[in-house]
Design an enzyme around this catalytic site. Sequence first.
Site, PDB file in Angstrom:
ATOM      1  CD  GLU A 131      -3.120   0.897   2.214  1.00  0.00           C
ATOM      2  OE1 GLU A 131      -3.160  -0.051   2.766  1.00  0.00           O
ATOM      3  OE2 GLU A 131      -3.532   2.103   2.777  1.00  0.00           O
TER       4      GLU A 131
ATOM      5  CE  LYS B 157      -6.374  -1.585   5.302  1.00  0.00           C
ATOM      6  NZ  LYS B 157      -5.627  -0.883   4.524  1.00  0.00           N
TER       7      LYS B 157
ATOM      8  CG  ASP C 187       0.594 -16.921  11.325  1.00  0.00           C
ATOM      9  OD1 ASP C 187      -0.215 -16.301  10.931  1.00  0.00           O
ATOM     10  OD2 ASP C 187       0.487 -17.919  11.724  1.00  0.00           O
TER      11      ASP C 187
ATOM     12  CG  HIS D 259      -4.185   7.763   0.887  1.00  0.00           C
ATOM     13  ND1 HIS D 259      -5.036   6.590   0.705  1.00  0.00           N
ATOM     14  CD2 HIS D 259      -3.694   7.530   2.083  1.00  0.00           C
ATOM     15  CE1 HIS D 259      -5.064   5.794   1.943  1.00  0.00           C
ATOM     16  NE2 HIS D 259      -4.029   6.576   2.883  1.00  0.00           N
TER      17      HIS D 259
END
Length: 425
Positions: A82, A266, A282, A380
């Site tokens: 991202e 998130k 993991d 962004h």
Amino acid sequence: MNEHLFYKFYQKTPLERKNILTNLSHLSDEKKANLLTGFNLPESVANQMIENQIGLYDLPLGIVPEVTVNGKTYTVPMVTEEPSVIAAASNGCKIIHRSGGFTTTQEKREMIGEIAIYDSPYSIEEIEKKLSKEIDHLFTIAHEAHPSIVKRGGGIQSIWVEKKQHPNHTFYVFYISVDTKEAMGANILNTILEALVSPIETFTNGTCIMAILSNLSTHSVVTTTCHIPFENLETKTISGEEIARRIEIASELSQVDPYRAATHNKGIMNGIDAVVIATGNDWRAIEAGAHAYATLSGTYQPFSKWFIHNDKKLVGTLSIPMPIGTVGGSISIHPAAQFSHELLMNPSAKELAVIIASIGLAQNFAALKALVTDGIQKGHMNLQVKSLALTAGATEEEIPQIIQLLKEQKHLNLETVQKILESIR
Ligand code: NDP
């Protein structure tokens, strides 16, 4: 020293950045050489890691230079696809570094597993009495099942039982908490759990439906905190105090609106997963544990909270289960994971856990600051343009010109980029 070393790091070429990292005295000659030649996972190793292996799937590895946790400054590796993640984490960490860094707490570091029994004829009171009689015996069996973890100073720490009622069945769930030292501990725990099934079935006179670790790692919770003075928050147009107030309100919103809390969390996981992946851990385990932990109060809650302290500082605090390892799994076989641990100065599992949580809090801070000021899209989309340009088929040399020409456009989308590309060729 590092501040100077990493000055305008983001404006350098990848080769220049690699050369800068070779100045870090704690990196071995082997890792410096790896840095320049690449951390390729040999296909022969990949073939041993999974079934039906047919290739490799690359992701970018980057760094955040100034992450100060408990007075020590780290260069933190992150793996992400991202575009805005590393830029935001770097920005957040820089401000927090200037404000004194992160301080952390961690009560213990154990993994919990469960043995679930059904069809027992006894009441929970009778089961609890039987457990207290058998407990020494169960500890001995657990130690014998995995003696090497006991030799390392770890092993089983506690056992307790709870009744869980489903309309069709009554379950007695035996929870086993194990100190797995430097390992995440899934395999260690599962070995111990399987050894305990038969004796537990015997004294409960019931049947075991399964024995497996839980990813809800409530015995591996870490907390990280930062205090940011108002003056370190101000922008050209908004005072630091106003930004702090807006971040406090944004934090309140995430506590009462699960739609916002999910996105708030998130953003935190953007940073956390990137370091978890870079260090060969993991990330599904961390994700599962984190979101389950967020629901423990009965409603889905944010991992972090922000509030104003003494009308002078913005305080951020984040609590999250972080049962990561520095050995086991793919950590010792993946060349990039090995590099990441060395770049972090080979921290212990406990130290690595608080570094990762701190990156999550910095990521959250950067996102909230953008949201309550410019909005998230400005930063962004600037970074997204590079991905759009690559999707349109631009070469690395063409990208700066495309970015420049895009500034004059109203709509940032693939069609616009394609038109610009045609016009400059
Ligand atoms: P491993 O079994 O790969 O490795 C742990 C081993 O490392 C230990 O048994 C120990 O073996 C050795 N070791 C060496 N030094 C140390 C030390 N200082 N402290 C502790 N152990 C040490 O890994 P884990 O048990 O950690 O399991 C993690 C793996 O399990 C991950 O790959 C994960 O993806 C996977 N997994 C996850 C599940 C889940 O999350 N639900 C379920 C099942 C698997 P020795 O003492 O004998 O030398």
